[in-house]
Design an enzyme around this catalytic site. Structure first.
Site, PDB file in Angstrom:
ATOM      1  N   ASN A   1       0.800  -1.225   0.000  1.00  0.00           N
ATOM      2  CA  ASN A   1       0.000   0.000   0.000  1.00  0.00           C
ATOM      3  C   ASN A   1       0.837   1.283   0.000  1.00  0.00           C
ATOM      4  OD1 ASN A   1       0.726  -0.707   2.694  1.00  0.00           O
ATOM      5  ND2 ASN A   1      -0.853   0.648   3.491  1.00  0.00           N
TER       6      ASN A   1
ATOM      7  N   LYS B   1      12.067  -8.080   1.960  1.00  0.00           N
ATOM      8  CA  LYS B   1      11.073  -8.669   1.072  1.00  0.00           C
ATOM      9  C   LYS B   1       9.932  -7.677   0.870  1.00  0.00           C
ATOM     10  CE  LYS B   1       7.372 -11.045   1.404  1.00  0.00           C
ATOM     11  NZ  LYS B   1       6.648 -10.567   0.194  1.00  0.00           N
TER      12      LYS B   1
ATOM     13  N   GLY C   1       1.935  -5.055   8.057  1.00  0.00           N
ATOM     14  CA  GLY C   1       0.930  -5.794   7.310  1.00  0.00           C
ATOM     15  C   GLY C   1      -0.242  -6.161   8.190  1.00  0.00           C
ATOM     16  N   SER C   2      -0.913  -7.250   7.874  1.00  0.00           N
ATOM     17  CA  SER C   2      -2.135  -7.634   8.570  1.00  0.00           C
ATOM     18  C   SER C   2      -1.838  -8.218   9.951  1.00  0.00           C
ATOM     19  CB  SER C   2      -2.900  -8.661   7.742  1.00  0.00           C
ATOM     20  OG  SER C   2      -2.238  -9.915   7.754  1.00  0.00           O
TER      21      SER C   2
ATOM     22  N   GLU D   1       3.898  -3.658  12.828  1.00  0.00           N
ATOM     23  CA  GLU D   1       2.824  -2.665  12.706  1.00  0.00           C
ATOM     24  C   GLU D   1       1.704  -3.317  11.919  1.00  0.00           C
ATOM     25  OE1 GLU D   1       1.790   1.221  10.310  1.00  0.00           O
ATOM     26  OE2 GLU D   1       3.546   1.542  11.593  1.00  0.00           O
TER      27      GLU D   1
END
Length: 521
Positions: free
Chosen positions: A163, A185, A236-237, A258
């Site tokens: 994002n 990555k 990420g999630s 985060e």
């Protein structure tokens, strides 16, 4: 929603550019072709890595890290100071790239350049101070000299999402400045935007082997990324973050995570409603809502709720949507079909349960395959996905409240705790409310940018929004291990000067009383 007819073409990215940015990547797997969000057409062929490639990348990184760790910090910072100038002067190179890979509006692509340059400048300036050894209180005043020094962890794994591919890639900067090497990555969909600053930094003088890049799916290379690391940084999630933390814990490898958010905004009865509505538009719909600190819940005092909704919805309906590679759009596209499906599901389920669409509410395939109108919902029913789950798209729900206590309770009624905001003309009142919200950052009369862009202050989540912090001193020192070296002179800890054990104990007891009385400790 207004739109423009001038749209991005379906032409794939220049193959020479792709080769230049992906050169030196550890990738022997089957390449992947990415898709342009604006058009749905093929965009670029991106190399992919194997488990063996990842482990080889760590070996090269460890070799390079030894010399880098012995390099004085004031020499380490030089390429990074050059990088700031290069990012600003050559930003046109990456703005198109970010738009092509993410589908975001150009202004939001520029925010990535700005954020990346700001964070790099902060750490390049602060690293020499933050990484120097510091005198600490010794065991015995005068007789004990203790120095605490932050040392690099070794090789850091950095995993960044699609994002904000440029801005979040800059998490490698404090890791490198701390004396580590990095195995990075990025997401394959936005790999080229992530690789652009690496190419610039190598050009600026950073040894290339220090910043290794691997690309691939978590199921193919994820285990090696965690198992080989001395520290893991992930954005990420929440689900992915928990899996990473679980695997890292087996080896006692530290990590900074985060993760997700369902971020609330509180609009108090004395807020400037016109200014609040304008700010809320950006807070909710920057990057089409695909932002971890984006506002997804707005709680408005019942006395001003209807007026606020009218002002807010009117501005949302006036937003410009298009795929121009220019500063003409207010909101761009979602990045993938998966994001479009999630947003559509959340909105449709809310409406079916009785919610009202005050603005937006539908996909816009006439503009591009993944466009969805910025959407404002009222009357959302508890239990629908949009009420509690992170949408990560251009959707916000507005709810009334009748007291500050109720507003704070509603804001905290979530497993997440990443970001929040409070709007009021009375800053002291707003700060009192902010102190009761369980979130890592809280903005007053702003949605997210004030806190996030305060590079000297820590940023991160509470509860299921993560562990650790980026930005501020903590954002660099998390990549270090504190080592204390203490030397003892003249007077030690064993009885001396012919004193018995009992006399020794009395002497130290008296000494501690003096230390306390004189406030030496």
């Amino acid at each position: 929603m207004s739109s423009s007819t001038a749209q991005a073409t379906a032409t794939p990215l220049d193959a020479a550019t792709v080769r230049r940015l992906t050169s030196g990547i550890a990738a022997t797997g089957e390449p992947r072709t990415t898709t342009a969000p604006f058009t749905g057409a093929a965009l670029a062929t991106i190399p992919q890595s194997t488990d063996s490639d990842v482990r080889s990348a760590f070996a090269r990184a460890r070799e390079a890290q030894r010399e880098w760790a012995s390099t004085p910090v004031r020499e380490r910072v030089r390429p990074f100071l050059r990088l700031v100038d290069m990012m600003l002067s050559r930003q046109s190179e990456v703005l198109d790239l970010i738009q092509h890979e993410t589908g975001k509006a150009r202004l939001h692509a520029f925010e990535e350049v700005l954020d990346g340059a700001m964070s790099t400048l902060y750490y390049a300036r602060k690293a020499p101070q933050l990484l120097r050894g510091r005198r600490r209180a010794g065991a015995l005043p005068v007789f004990t000299r203790t120095i605490e020094t932050p040392l690099p962890k070794g090789v850091v794994t950095t995993i960044t999402p699609w994002n904000y591919p440029l801005a979040l890639t800059m998490d490698v900067v404090p890791a490198l400045l701390a004396g580590n090497a990095v195995v990075h990555k990025p997401d394959s969909q936005t790999a080229l935007s992530s690789l652009w600053p690496r190419a610039l930094l190598v050009e600026a003088g950073l040894p290339q082997e220090l910043w290794q890049v691997v690309l691939g799916e978590p199921g193919d290379i994820g285990n090696a990324l965690i198992d080989e690391a001395d520290y893991v940084g992930f954005t990420g999630s929440t689900a992915a973050g928990k899996a990473i933390a679980e695997r890292a814990a087996k080896q006692l490898t530290g990590c900074s995570l985060e993760l997700g958010g369902k971020n609330p905004m509180l609009v108090l009865d004395d807020a400037d409603l016109a200014a609040t509505a304008k700010t809320a538009v950006r807070a909710c719909f920057a990057n089409a809502g695909q932002l971890c600190v984006s506002i997804e819940r707005i709680y408005v005092d019942a006395a001003v709720h209807d007026e606020f909704v009218e002002l807010f919805a009117r501005q949302v309906r006036d937003l410009r949507l298009n795929s121009d590679l220019a500063f003409t759009a207010d909101v761009g596209s979602l990045t993938s079909e998966r994001q479009l499906a999630r947003v559509t599901e959340h909105v449709e389920a809310a409406v079916e349960a009785g919610a009202t669409v005050a603005a937006g509410g539908k996909a816009r395939p006439d503009l591009g395959p993944y466009f969805f109108e910025p959407t404002v919902l009222t009357g959302v029913v508890e239990g629908t996905p949009v009420c509690r789950e992170e949408t990560f798209g251009p959707v916000v729900s507005v709810y009334p409240f009748r007291s500050e206590d109720e507003a704070i309770e509603l804001a905290n009624d979530t497993p997440y705790g990443l970001n929040a905001s409070v709007f009021s003309r009375d800053e002291r009142r707003a700060r009192r409310v902010a102190a009761r919200i369980k979130a890592g950052t809280v903005n007053l009369n702003e949605g997210y940018a004030a806190a996030y862009a305060s590079q000297g202050a820590s940023m991160g989540g509470m509860k299921e929004s993560g562990l650790g912090r980026r930005h501020g001193p903590a954002g660099l020192l998390k990549y270090t291990e504190a080592q204390s070296v203490a030397s003892q002179r003249v007077l030690g800890f064993d009885p001396a000067f012919g004193l018995s054990g009992q006399q020794h104990a009395k002497l130290f007891t008296a000494a501690l009383r003096v230390i306390k009385a004189l406030r030496i400790r």
